[in-house]
Motif scaffolding. Structure first.
Motif, mmCIF file in Angstrom:
data_model
loop_
_atom_site.group_PDB
_atom_site.id
_atom_site.type_symbol
_atom_site.label_atom_id
_atom_site.label_comp_id
_atom_site.label_asym_id
_atom_site.label_seq_id
_atom_site.Cartn_x
_atom_site.Cartn_y
_atom_site.Cartn_z
ATOM 1 N N UNK A 47 0.832 -1.205 0.000
ATOM 2 C CA UNK A 47 0.000 0.000 0.000
ATOM 3 C C UNK A 47 0.867 1.256 0.000
ATOM 4 N N UNK A 48 1.912 1.267 0.838
ATOM 5 C CA UNK A 48 2.780 2.448 0.885
ATOM 6 C C UNK A 48 3.503 2.655 -0.443
ATOM 7 N N UNK A 49 3.894 1.580 -1.082
ATOM 8 C CA UNK A 49 4.531 1.712 -2.391
ATOM 9 C C UNK A 49 3.553 2.246 -3.432
ATOM 10 N N UNK A 50 2.334 1.760 -3.359
ATOM 11 C CA UNK A 50 1.335 2.213 -4.326
ATOM 12 C C UNK A 50 0.945 3.666 -4.106
ATOM 13 N N UNK A 51 0.895 4.086 -2.860
ATOM 14 C CA UNK A 51 0.486 5.462 -2.598
ATOM 15 C C UNK A 51 1.530 6.451 -3.099
ATOM 16 N N UNK A 52 2.782 6.005 -3.215
ATOM 17 C CA UNK A 52 3.838 6.876 -3.722
ATOM 18 C C UNK A 52 4.071 6.692 -5.216
ATOM 19 N N UNK A 53 3.418 5.705 -5.812
ATOM 20 C CA UNK A 53 3.607 5.408 -7.234
ATOM 21 C C UNK A 53 2.837 6.392 -8.103
ATOM 22 N N UNK A 54 3.284 6.561 -9.332
ATOM 23 C CA UNK A 54 2.538 7.440 -10.251
ATOM 24 C C UNK A 54 1.200 6.804 -10.627
ATOM 25 N N UNK A 55 0.289 7.625 -11.091
ATOM 26 C CA UNK A 55 -1.046 7.148 -11.470
ATOM 27 C C UNK A 55 -0.955 6.240 -12.693
ATOM 28 N N UNK A 56 -1.698 5.137 -12.627
ATOM 29 C CA UNK A 56 -1.750 4.197 -13.749
ATOM 30 C C UNK A 56 -3.141 4.311 -14.371
ATOM 31 N N UNK A 57 -3.164 4.593 -15.638
ATOM 32 C CA UNK A 57 -4.453 4.737 -16.330
ATOM 33 C C UNK A 57 -4.630 3.575 -17.299
ATOM 34 N N UNK A 58 -4.810 2.402 -16.752
ATOM 35 C CA UNK A 58 -5.039 1.224 -17.583
ATOM 36 C C UNK A 58 -6.348 0.573 -17.148
ATOM 37 N N UNK A 59 -6.688 -0.528 -17.753
ATOM 38 C CA UNK A 59 -7.950 -1.189 -17.446
ATOM 39 C C UNK A 59 -7.963 -1.725 -16.018
ATOM 40 N N UNK A 60 -9.165 -1.975 -15.532
ATOM 41 C CA UNK A 60 -9.320 -2.483 -14.164
ATOM 42 C C UNK A 60 -8.622 -3.824 -14.019
ATOM 43 N N UNK A 61 -8.713 -4.657 -15.033
ATOM 44 C CA UNK A 61 -8.067 -5.976 -14.984
ATOM 45 C C UNK A 61 -6.549 -5.836 -14.899
ATOM 46 N N UNK A 62 -5.994 -4.898 -15.648
ATOM 47 C CA UNK A 62 -4.549 -4.653 -15.624
ATOM 48 C C UNK A 62 -4.120 -4.112 -14.259
ATOM 49 N N UNK A 63 -4.958 -3.259 -13.656
ATOM 50 C CA UNK A 63 -4.638 -2.729 -12.336
ATOM 51 C C UNK A 63 -4.627 -3.838 -11.293
ATOM 52 N N UNK A 64 -5.620 -4.744 -11.356
ATOM 53 C CA UNK A 64 -5.649 -5.868 -10.419
ATOM 54 C C UNK A 64 -4.431 -6.766 -10.596
ATOM 55 N N UNK A 70 2.609 -6.990 -7.427
ATOM 56 C CA UNK A 70 3.355 -6.253 -6.397
ATOM 57 C C UNK A 70 3.324 -7.022 -5.083
ATOM 58 N N UNK A 71 2.159 -7.463 -4.655
ATOM 59 C CA UNK A 71 2.030 -8.193 -3.393
ATOM 60 C C UNK A 71 2.812 -9.500 -3.466
ATOM 61 N N UNK A 72 2.722 -10.195 -4.592
ATOM 62 C CA UNK A 72 3.445 -11.452 -4.756
ATOM 63 C C UNK A 72 4.948 -11.228 -4.643
ATOM 64 N N UNK A 73 5.471 -10.233 -5.347
ATOM 65 C CA UNK A 73 6.908 -9.949 -5.312
ATOM 66 C C UNK A 73 7.378 -9.557 -3.916
ATOM 67 N N UNK A 74 6.604 -8.704 -3.252
ATOM 68 C CA UNK A 74 6.978 -8.306 -1.893
ATOM 69 C C UNK A 74 6.929 -9.484 -0.935
ATOM 70 N N UNK A 75 5.950 -10.369 -1.091
ATOM 71 C CA UNK A 75 5.849 -11.547 -0.233
ATOM 72 C C UNK A 75 7.032 -12.477 -0.459
ATOM 73 N N UNK A 76 7.435 -12.644 -1.703
ATOM 74 C CA UNK A 76 8.604 -13.480 -1.991
ATOM 75 C C UNK A 76 9.859 -12.859 -1.394
ATOM 76 N N UNK A 77 10.020 -11.552 -1.540
ATOM 77 C CA UNK A 77 11.170 -10.871 -0.933
ATOM 78 C C UNK A 77 11.171 -11.052 0.579
ATOM 79 N N UNK A 78 10.002 -10.900 1.185
ATOM 80 C CA UNK A 78 9.887 -11.052 2.633
ATOM 81 C C UNK A 78 10.227 -12.485 3.050
#
Length: 179
Positions: A47-64, A70-78
């Protein structure tokens, strides 16, 4: 079980998608980390990474898809970080059984007394010799810089340092200490 987090709308459609799908994101992270508590931390980091990220203007499916990635990558890093910490850390019981040599009160007293004797021995030296020794041995100043400061040759500074060391050893040996 539906999880209601916020009734207000977020500024960004990406953040709104994040809030709406938070429980799914936590489940994804929990599958990777193996712990719901750690998964919550991962989702919060996302969430903190997303709040600082630039706006993405793509489809809802692409946003999901972006959120899940992002969550998957962060979980793997953790998870990798946690595995590394477990590899190099021991149990609390192991830490309690570590022997620290020289940590007894007697050893501390002997070391302190030795330092006092060396300080006394240094005070017996000429001030210029003591200064050269302290600057070189205690403060790590190069001999050439000490020579410039004292207005003498680097060779003389070397001899002053050697003389101070020999004097400290003589005093330590005279008092029965090992130098």
């Amino acid at each position: 079980m539906a999880e209601q987090l916020s009734t207000s709308k977020c500024d960004s459609p990406l953040l709104q998608a994040f809030v709406d799908n938070r429980s799914i994101l936590v489940k994804i992270a929990a599958r990777i980390t193996g712990c719901r508590s750690r998964a919550e931390d991962v989702v919060q980091d996302a969430f903190f990474r997303l709040s600082a990220a630039p706006q993405i203007t793509s489809s809802f499916k692409a946003q999901l898809s972006y959120l899940f990635q992002i969550v998957r990558n962060l979980a793997i890093d953790h998870y990798r970080k946690q595995a590394m910490e477990l590899k190099y850390s021991g149990s609390e019981e192991e830490g309690l059984n570590v022997v620290i040599h020289g940590a007894s009160p007697e050893a501390t007293h002997i070391n302190f007394a030795t330092l006092e004797h060396i300080a006394d021995a240094l005070s017996e030296l000429p001030q210029r010799t003591r200064y050269a020794f302290e600057m070189y041995r205690l403060h790590g100043v190069p001999q050439k810089d000490i020579a410039k400061e004292l207005g003498v040759s680097p060779t003389l500074v070397n001899f002053m340092i050697r003389d101070a060391l020999v004097h400290c050893r003589k005093v330590s040996l005279a008092r029965g200490e090992v130098a």
